[in-house]
Scaffold this motif. Sequence first.
Motif, PDB file in Angstrom:
ATOM      1  N   GLU A   1      -4.052  10.550   1.769  1.00 17.74           N
ATOM      2  CA  GLU A   1      -3.901   9.121   2.037  1.00 17.74           C
ATOM      3  C   GLU A   1      -2.765   8.890   3.015  1.00 17.74           C
TER       4      GLU A   1
ATOM      5  N   PRO B   1       0.663   4.930  -0.193  1.00 15.97           N
ATOM      6  CA  PRO B   1      -0.296   6.033  -0.196  1.00 15.97           C
ATOM      7  C   PRO B   1       0.105   7.067  -1.251  1.00 15.97           C
TER       8      PRO B   1
ATOM      9  N   HIS C   1     -14.688   7.574  -4.743  1.00 18.16           N
ATOM     10  CA  HIS C   1     -13.444   8.318  -4.927  1.00 18.16           C
ATOM     11  C   HIS C   1     -12.952   8.185  -6.350  1.00 18.16           C
TER      12      HIS C   1
ATOM     13  N   ARG D   1      -9.039  -2.638  -2.411  1.00 17.05           N
ATOM     14  CA  ARG D   1      -8.942  -1.188  -2.189  1.00 17.05           C
ATOM     15  C   ARG D   1      -9.552  -0.443  -3.362  1.00 17.05           C
TER      16      ARG D   1
ATOM     17  N   TYR E   1       0.849  -1.181   0.000  1.00 15.62           N
ATOM     18  CA  TYR E   1       0.000   0.000   0.000  1.00 15.62           C
ATOM     19  C   TYR E   1       0.884   1.230   0.000  1.00 15.62           C
TER      20      TYR E   1
ATOM     21  N   GLU F   1      -3.991   9.668   6.397  1.00 19.33           N
ATOM     22  CA  GLU F   1      -4.876   8.587   6.833  1.00 19.33           C
ATOM     23  C   GLU F   1      -4.082   7.413   7.353  1.00 19.33           C
TER      24      GLU F   1
ATOM     25  N   ARG G   1     -12.734   2.097  -3.167  1.00 18.47           N
ATOM     26  CA  ARG G   1     -12.697   3.488  -3.644  1.00 18.47           C
ATOM     27  C   ARG G   1     -13.877   3.761  -4.554  1.00 18.47           C
TER      28      ARG G   1
ATOM     29  N   THR H   1      -7.094  -1.068   6.956  1.00 19.09           N
ATOM     30  CA  THR H   1      -6.047  -0.173   6.469  1.00 19.09           C
ATOM     31  C   THR H   1      -5.249  -0.829   5.356  1.00 19.09           C
TER      32      THR H   1
END
Lengths: 207, 265
Positions: free
Chosen positions: A123, A118, A206, A197, A116, A126, A201, A190
């Motif tokens: 992001e 970001p 998003h 993911r 991941y 977050e 979104r 997370t």
Amino acid sequence: MTPSEERAVIEKVRRGDADAFEALVLDNQKKVYNLALKLTGNENDALDISQEAFLRAYTGLKSFRGESRFSVWLYRLVYNLCIDDSRKKQRAQASSLTYIDEEGECSELEIHDMRYEPAGEAEKRELRQAVSAGVDALPTKYREILVMREITGMSYEDISRTLSISEGTVKSRLSRARQRLALILMRNGTFLCDNRRKNLREVEGHG
Amino acid sequence: MADCGKYRQMMSFYIDKELSAKENALFQRHLNGCASCRARLAAYETISKAAAEALEEPPAELSDQIMKNVRFFAVQASKTGKKRPILKPVLISSAAAAACLALVFFGAPQLFNLGGSSKTASSVPERAYASAPASEAGDGLNASIKSADTGETEGAEAYDTASSEAMMGLKDDSEATQNSDRQSAEGYGTQAMSGDTDYKAYYATFIIKGQLPELLKDSAMKDNGDGTYSIEISVQTAQRLIKDGYTAVMGGKNMEKALVIYSAE
């Protein structure tokens, strides 16, 4: 500050130049504060303990022998003050988000595709918050050691001296702490595999 | 997959760069062939990075407050060594005065019903803490630059769970613990203290104002004539007071009595 600069400052302070101590404060206060913050869980205590630790470091500077870095000595002061503080308050262990009951579960965890990275600032923020919350949710011993390592960057040897545990214990505890944190972060969403993911979104609009 | 367990263990050391060259090579080799471990490592690295970035800036006033405390102590230290009765208020700044009075409060918030909750998050609380590490021997702070040979490697050792009790005189420890907390008395600029209190003559000396502890309700008090009362107590009672959170100036560890200097105001 380099080790030799640090030694020079300490020598100045020992000779009576109290103002010179400020360099040590500025150099170390961020980590000291954050260490206290993570160990006590609240800002007020962290501020109190930070002040106290530096003051004790100042008054005790004569007895600092320079066998380790000043910072390591200072972190130890902070840690012990936090211990005393929590004893006085008889704080109950944070019981918020513990997802895992048994340690055994950790070793069974298969983390699929937890990459991941970001992208934007939002992001990143977050993620930082999620990690911070995850750390707060760890059992005390794990939180302490992870925080020691991640905030102060101390070596295993220094950590073992600060926490008064063997280096072997440092290693295994740190490893388990990370595993547990990863598990928490995965469970609370997370860390998701790329597919999930992306789907999330889209669901949340998003795009 | 079966031996991934071993590599998962190594992962933590790998991140912390605590693997030997040989172990490193071994680990890398495994990594090349194992997607699961690569994923896990990526997760760990993300966490580490996020944790390091999550550090907050301390309030700007923190360093100012710390240096205020430090300078106050430096000034006090230069005055110690002289035995003088501090009978009238010494002219010091109000901040230092507040810090001064705060010296009493540390560890004994119940005296004035002060608790952590009374502070607002936005201000850095003004507190000066008087206790010095147990390994400090000698009078005052910078007045004498003697290094205490306590057999401990660092002054911070004093705050071991065991040693913090030693600092309060609860356990017999090195001679240096005798003089810890001495500064808490020396720092009183605005306190009226009864004459030359000889701390060494007592196991511990407490300065208590306001509410008299339950423990002392039945004790004999001697009127010092200046608004304070002296109460001689046993070492045992002193230890109980310390356990209850009252700050003490530690004196001679072999002394059999302790002293409370009490004032109602």
